[in-house]
Design a protein around this motif. Sequence first.
Motif, short mmCIF file in Angstrom:
data_model
loop_
_atom_site.label_atom_id
_atom_site.label_comp_id
_atom_site.label_asym_id
_atom_site.label_seq_id
_atom_site.Cartn_x
_atom_site.Cartn_y
_atom_site.Cartn_z
N LEU A 274 0.90 -1.27 0.09
CA LEU A 274 0.20 0.06 -0.05
C LEU A 274 0.72 1.44 0.00
CD1 LEU A 274 -2.76 -1.05 2.66
CD2 LEU A 274 -2.93 -1.21 0.29
N ARG A 275 0.56 2.14 -0.83
CA ARG A 275 1.23 3.45 -0.82
C ARG A 275 0.75 4.47 0.17
NH1 ARG A 275 0.00 4.42 -6.83
NH2 ARG A 275 -2.03 3.81 -5.94
N ILE A 276 1.45 5.22 0.82
CA ILE A 276 1.41 6.21 1.60
C ILE A 276 1.90 7.34 0.90
CG2 ILE A 276 1.73 7.53 4.00
CD1 ILE A 276 2.32 4.62 5.16
N PRO A 277 1.07 8.50 0.75
CA PRO A 277 -0.29 8.74 1.08
C PRO A 277 -1.47 8.36 0.04
CG PRO A 277 0.52 10.86 0.23
CD PRO A 277 1.58 9.75 0.14
N ASP A 278 -1.21 7.71 -1.01
CA ASP A 278 -1.92 7.66 -2.19
C ASP A 278 -3.18 6.62 -1.59
OD1 ASP A 278 -0.48 9.10 -3.94
OD2 ASP A 278 0.50 7.34 -4.49
N ASP A 279 -2.82 5.30 -1.08
CA ASP A 279 -3.82 4.36 -0.79
C ASP A 279 -4.34 4.81 0.82
OD1 ASP A 279 -3.65 2.91 -2.76
OD2 ASP A 279 -1.84 2.08 -2.07
N VAL A 280 -3.60 5.49 1.69
CA VAL A 280 -3.89 5.63 3.10
C VAL A 280 -3.10 6.85 3.54
CG1 VAL A 280 -2.38 4.02 4.11
CG2 VAL A 280 -4.70 4.80 5.33
N LEU A 281 -3.80 7.95 4.07
CA LEU A 281 -2.93 9.02 4.91
C LEU A 281 -2.34 8.54 6.16
CD1 LEU A 281 -5.32 12.19 3.99
CD2 LEU A 281 -3.47 10.94 2.63
N VAL A 282 -1.35 8.96 6.67
CA VAL A 282 -0.87 8.68 8.15
C VAL A 282 -0.43 9.74 8.76
CG1 VAL A 282 0.51 7.37 9.60
CG2 VAL A 282 -0.14 6.48 7.26
N ILE A 283 -1.20 10.20 9.84
CA ILE A 283 -0.77 11.59 10.46
C ILE A 283 -0.35 11.07 11.95
CG2 ILE A 283 -1.58 13.65 11.70
CD1 ILE A 283 -3.56 13.81 9.08
N GLY A 284 0.63 11.48 12.52
CA GLY A 284 1.19 11.14 14.03
C GLY A 284 0.95 12.24 15.01
N TYR A 285 1.57 12.27 15.95
CA TYR A 285 1.36 13.19 17.17
C TYR A 285 2.48 13.01 17.99
CZ TYR A 285 -1.51 16.01 20.30
OH TYR A 285 -1.98 17.19 21.13
#
Length: 348
Positions: A274-285
């Motif tokens: 899976l490609r980040i961000p094309d398939d799923v966005l990821v945001i941390g903290y």
Amino acid sequence: MRRTTLRDIAESLGVSVNTVSRALADKDSVGVETRDRVKAEAERLGYVPNSTARSLVLGSATTLGMVMTNPSNPFYAQLISGMEQHCRKHGYSLLLMATEESLANERRAAEELLRRGVDGVLVVAVQEGADHWRRFRSAGVPVVLINRDLPELNTDLVGVDHVQGGYEAARHAIAQGARKIYFLEEDLGVSSVTDRVEGYRRAMADSGLRIEPDSMMKVPTRRLEQSAMPWDPREAYRLAREVLLSERRRPTAFVAGNDYFALGVYRVANEEGLRIPDDVLVIGYGGDPFAPYVIPSLTTVELPAAEIGLSAVEHMLRRLKRRPADGAPEKILFPPRLVARASSGGGA
């Protein structure tokens, strides 16, 4: 090896213990020559003042207690470093104790700090009780909470506006086109966690998006096992894998309550192509140091650790200059800052 005492110095020089004590304190009642002799002999014998005993005499330990859940957390590590430097600048020592999210450990730490007679206590609370902290208030010793609120204690708090942090993270995902947003958060019932969840809920509500029952994912924290790591990506990896491999449940974005959980999502994406961000966005903290260096670079919410540490110490020093009960308790919350990077399609 036995610790050198004032009596050892006195016997070596043939003077009284009182003379030695006054000479080391630079009292005018002791002649310059005697003072020099006493100090030279103290250095030769390796004498180190007993700060605890001195505090009983002076009524002040010039020491602040710091009770922390897990100092290996990068946010708290930065905070402690800044606080220690600022304490030293003002003539205070910082005595650190770690609780690892254990109420029993926190109570033991409180008892030890009371016994040592510290001037004040800065606390990242476990949040399962306040009686042991009320004892400090009763003794006239100020307590300043850091990052986690303890409303029943009714004392000062310096921390992060985690509601805003959770809100900004979710709103950024929504602005990038995500609609099915999963929230990976710790399973601890502490105010920093509940506030981030509240921010996420508000962002979803403001955008008219429905929160699916399974989209609030509670990640078991390794800190309950007294791990040296503040968090462990493995459980986040396991939970993220379950939904990313499900066609029906697959999210368009993950918002993680810390950057370590985001790493768990990265591993699933890499394993499954899976490609980040094309398939799923990821945001941390958290704004951890590794965030700009993973591939793709991690969008995260940065926390002003240095500013919070400085403010907490300054607030404590102001309290120490007057009676701790004077003035209503204050709540000082610093705004976090979202840093958009490649993992959300928002930067390099």
